[in-house]
Design a protein around this motif. Sequence first.
Motif, short mmCIF file in Angstrom:
data_model
loop_
_atom_site.label_atom_id
_atom_site.label_comp_id
_atom_site.label_asym_id
_atom_site.label_seq_id
_atom_site.Cartn_x
_atom_site.Cartn_y
_atom_site.Cartn_z
N CYS A 1 40.90 2.77 -12.63
CA CYS A 1 41.49 3.31 -11.39
C CYS A 1 43.01 3.19 -11.47
CB CYS A 1 41.01 2.54 -10.16
SG CYS A 1 39.26 2.66 -9.81
N LYS A 2 43.69 4.14 -10.88
CA LYS A 2 45.14 4.05 -10.71
C LYS A 2 45.48 4.53 -9.30
CE LYS A 2 49.39 3.20 -11.79
NZ LYS A 2 49.84 1.82 -12.04
N ALA A 3 46.01 3.62 -8.49
CA ALA A 3 46.31 3.95 -7.10
C ALA A 3 47.81 3.88 -6.86
CB ALA A 3 45.59 2.98 -6.18
N SER B 1 45.35 0.15 -12.09
CA SER B 1 45.26 -0.77 -10.96
C SER B 1 44.04 -1.66 -11.11
CB SER B 1 45.17 0.01 -9.65
OG SER B 1 46.24 0.93 -9.54
N SER B 2 42.97 -1.11 -11.69
CA SER B 2 41.77 -1.88 -12.01
C SER B 2 41.04 -1.17 -13.14
CB SER B 2 40.87 -2.03 -10.78
OG SER B 2 40.46 -0.76 -10.30
N LYS C 1 44.35 7.52 -4.77
CA LYS C 1 43.76 7.18 -6.07
C LYS C 1 43.96 8.36 -7.02
CE LYS C 1 40.29 3.74 -4.81
NZ LYS C 1 38.84 3.41 -4.82
#
Length: 230
Positions: free
Chosen positions: A13-15, A63-64, A24
Amino acid sequence: MFHSPVIECQGVCKAFADGDSVIKAIDQVDLEVFGGDFICLYGASGSGKTTLLNLIGGLDRPSSGEVFLDKHPLSHYSDDELTDLRLHKIGFIFQSYNLVPVFSALENVAFILQMQGFSNRDALAKSEYILQQVGLSKLMHRHPAELSGGQQQRVAIARAIVAQPKIVLADEPTANLDSKNSEQLLQLMKQLNQELGTTFIISSHDPQVIQAAERKIELADGKIIHDSLA
């Protein structure tokens, strides 16, 4: 195509913060890329194509989730180690070219090889050859400001592939090229893919590129919604 993944994304994920809300750009992406893949990432603007390329290449951190290159998690690499990894294993073709304005086309391409430890003579010889391959033999001593957008793009492409990296990440590589030069570029990339096993991940809106890709991955709202391998 070979059987061991060279790149793996697990729950990536990239927020980004946008005022009071969170966007997102990449949302729970799981992906395996195999050695010798020739992939086109496609989808509408804002679907997450460029962000995913940047995460895979270690230019940005998720981000995760986790991105693995040859089974090694990129989160374990320092910024300096990621720079070294990109220098030796990954070639980048950026939409914005990222050429050094005070260098000639030839010097821009040779610079990568010189950083890898090639002698000046060998770096220039290899760079001359690859610039001929992308149709710039007569313009190699011009500076970026003296070249058209399409010509600058071809210099950027030559720089990305001159060291024969294991992986090439290309963000809209044909965006500033006419159909003839686009076809020439695709043939060159296909040749590298088939003869050297170079893995290509290309983001593009170009139907010519999408059609040429052996594997087509569609993104929407940061998610993979279609993968022709699946």
